[in-house]
Design a protein around this motif. Structure first.
Motif, PDB file in Angstrom:
ATOM      1  N   SER A 366       0.837  -1.202   0.000  1.00 26.33           N
ATOM      2  CA  SER A 366       0.000   0.000   0.000  1.00 26.33           C
ATOM      3  C   SER A 366       0.873   1.255   0.000  1.00 26.33           C
ATOM      4  CB  SER A 366      -0.943   0.006   1.201  1.00 26.33           C
ATOM      5  OG  SER A 366      -0.209   0.003   2.413  1.00 26.33           O
ATOM      6  N   TRP A 371      -1.260   0.095  -3.591  1.00 24.72           N
ATOM      7  CA  TRP A 371      -2.332  -0.917  -3.667  1.00 24.72           C
ATOM      8  C   TRP A 371      -3.294  -0.704  -2.507  1.00 24.72           C
ATOM      9  CZ3 TRP A 371      -0.322  -6.460  -5.194  1.00 24.72           C
ATOM     10  CH2 TRP A 371       0.335  -6.384  -6.426  1.00 24.72           C
ATOM     11  N   SER A 379      -0.972  -9.466  -3.006  1.00 26.37           N
ATOM     12  CA  SER A 379       0.462  -9.382  -2.704  1.00 26.37           C
ATOM     13  C   SER A 379       0.987 -10.689  -2.100  1.00 26.37           C
ATOM     14  CB  SER A 379       0.730  -8.217  -1.737  1.00 26.37           C
ATOM     15  OG  SER A 379       0.002  -8.375  -0.531  1.00 26.37           O
ATOM     16  N   TYR A 444       5.791  -4.041  -9.903  1.00 28.08           N
ATOM     17  CA  TYR A 444       5.311  -4.893  -8.809  1.00 28.08           C
ATOM     18  C   TYR A 444       5.553  -6.385  -9.039  1.00 28.08           C
ATOM     19  CZ  TYR A 444       1.210  -5.807 -11.771  1.00 28.08           C
ATOM     20  OH  TYR A 444       0.386  -6.179 -12.799  1.00 28.08           O
TER      21      TYR A 444
END
Length: 544
Positions: A366, A371, A379, A444
């Motif tokens: 986050s 996110w 994740s 990511y």
């Protein structure tokens, strides 16, 4: 030539059969399995079974436990005469023996137990994406509590099994399944309606205590039901729960938290657990041969009036002795055995890394990648996929290595560690990549792949390490495993408490690099035991 055993009597099981079944059931081999106890089997030196002292240990049990040879090989000659007052199963086809139950009933129970074993580890981390929401609701900014909310569940895993295991030997598996499933539901609901942080943490701890029951009892139930040659499939299905459950949970929890709030993670678990509980009340039966034969003894005593009748599996161990074996033995092995301590330490540190990631993924993804909402649970996906790949890789290549040496006739427990040597390198590599990728906010997919590498390495070290303990300690394998479980659960509960502070002080790059350096220092352990393990065991003076 020894005459054939009369109908209703079994041949004496081999030492390896008793030890294998005891390991599957999760207790030492001097406590009876459905095949009996190692103490009841004659040795080559004497046809007479070992005498059991008042303390519940035989003279053979005084031998060094780390050498893996507490008892001599079993002889098939000079078997003792069968006592007419001994009650056994009525032959190999006795329908009371769980191994002879219909396949539909047996595999139905295996499936249900595997489902429950999947749910309870899933509950350990499902609510992790909702941790920030919990912190806001309870008006807390304490980083220690933020991590402890997740890891306290594993603390319950450390203490619950020490009580559950001996109770199951006294009262059977079924009462423990039902009791623990019931209280797991009760404390899950309590966590869902908690009104303070202290209440929530306490209820989570008791969720872990009772939620550990299927992981303590499941292996024994499968061993009761499934023949040795077919057991691999069932055990693989059952073991998927602890491996995959904690990684799947946050994916569900991420979307559920957004849709319904953090409390619904616990309502979800309670609803599913209640459904499994109702199914278990209807479908599950007692599988412990000890309990089944004792019921038969009680029935025959009432019918015949012969009070001398006793079960073949009755060794006269008292509840106090069972609790002593469950609690004292693991502590002795952990602190007196070089092998048990070193391997358990390796497992504990790597297992703690898993929960460091569990407790920080939400904040990392986050904060660094923006996110939010349901996708934060994704994740955890890399870690889960890597763990599954690691599990199947170990099963395939680990079995090939062991079978090759078994065929040669030169197998030693240290051959289990070859895979661990390889797996140990993946953990620091994954940590280095993950830390610096997150630090510099690369795409990511890079940290997700890195966590997959970590998950792969964790399983490639954890699984061979545990099987090595079983092979080294043989008749005391369950005590060695209990020692390892307690140490790793304590590590996983408390080490992650400092993870937020570590990242705040060092950053994600150097913070994870520090973890990687520690993991690198552990890499030589399996190499050292491959070279010196046999020598260490030969010189060992560990006694129980």
């Amino acid at each position: 030539m020894t005459p054939p055993a009369p109908p209703g009597l079994y041949r004496h099981p081999t030492r390896s059969e008793i030890i294998d079944l005891a390991a599957a059931e999760g207790h030492d081999a001097d406590i009876p399995t459905n095949l009996g106890s190692i103490l009841q089997v004659p040795s080559r030196a004497s046809a007479r079974p070992e005498s059991v002292h008042e303390k519940g240990t035989s003279t053979a049990m005084e031998k060094d436990v780390e050498k893996g040879n507490g008892l001599g090989p079993i002889s098939s000659t000079n078997e003792p005469e069968q006592d007419p007052n001994i009650v056994d199963f009525d032959g190999l086809k006795d329908p009371e023996n769980p191994i002879n139950w219909p396949s539909s009933k047996k595999w139905g129970m295996v499936s249900l137990i595997s489902a429950i074993t999947f749910l309870t580890p899933l509950a350990s981390s499902q609510f992790a994406p909702g941790v920030p929401e919990i912190m806001r609701e309870f008006h807390s900014t304490n980083d220690l509590l933020e991590s402890f909310m997740v890891s306290v569940y594993v603390l319950g895993f450390a203490f619950g099994p020490l009580i559950i295991a001996p109770l199951s030997e006294m009262y059977g598996r079924l009462p423990l399944y039902h009791t623990c499933n019931f209280f797991f539901i009760v404390f899950t609901i309590a966590a869902a309606v908690a009104t303070s942080m202290s209440q929530f943490i306490m209820f989570r701890f008791f969720m872990g205590c009772f939620g550990g029951a299927p992981m303590v009892l499941g292996g024994g139930t499968i061993a009761d039901l499934i023949p040795r040659e077919q057991r691999g499939t069932a055990m693989a299905l059952w073991m998927m729960g602890p491996t995959v459950g904690p990684c799947v949970g946050p994916i569900i929890g991420g979307f559920l938290t957004v849709a319904k709030g953090w409390r619904w993670n616990f309502w979800f678990v309670a609803i599913v657990a209640s459904a499994f509980f109702i199914m278990s009340l209807i479908l599950m039966s007692e599988t412990s041969g000890i309990i089944i034969l004792q019921r038969k003894v009680n029935r025959l005593r009432a019918e015949t009036g012969n009070l001398k009748l006793r079960s073949k599996l009755d060794t006269g161990l008292k509840p106090k002795q069972l609790f002593k074996f469950s609690i004292v033995r693991p502590a002795k092995m952990l602190f007196r055995s070089t092998i048990c301590f070193a391997i358990s330490l390796y497992i504990a540190i790597t297992y703690a890394y898993l929960y460091i990631l569990f407790t920080t993924f939400t904040a990392v993804f986050s904060g660094q990648y923006g996110w939010h909402g349901g996708i934060i649970g994704l994740s955890f996906l890399g870690l889960g996929i890597g763990s599954v790949i690691g599990q199947f890789t170990y099963i395939h290549f680990g079995n090939r290595i062991v079978n090759k040496h078994l065929q040669r006739g030169d197998f030693h427990p240290e051959h289990r560690l070859y895979i661990m040597c390889i797996g140990g390198f993946f953990i620091p590599i994954g940590l280095f990549i993950y830390g610096w990728a997150v630090e510099y906010k690369t795409h990511y997919m890079v940290p997700l792949v890195a966590t997959g590498i970590i998950g792969f390495g964790l399983l490639m070290t954890f699984m061979p390490a545990t099987t090595y303990l079983v092979d080294v300690f043989t008749i005391h394998a369950a005590s060695a495993m209990a020692a390892s479980t307690v140490l790793r659960s304590l590590a996983a509960a408390f080490i992650p408490l400092s993870s937020q502070t570590m990242y705040a002080q060092l950053g994600y790059g150097w913070g994870n690099s520090m973890l990687g350096f520690i993991a690198t220092l552990l890499i030589p352990i399996p190499f050292l035991f491959i070279k010196f393990g046999e020598r260490i065991r030969a010189r060992s003076t560990v006694k129980l």
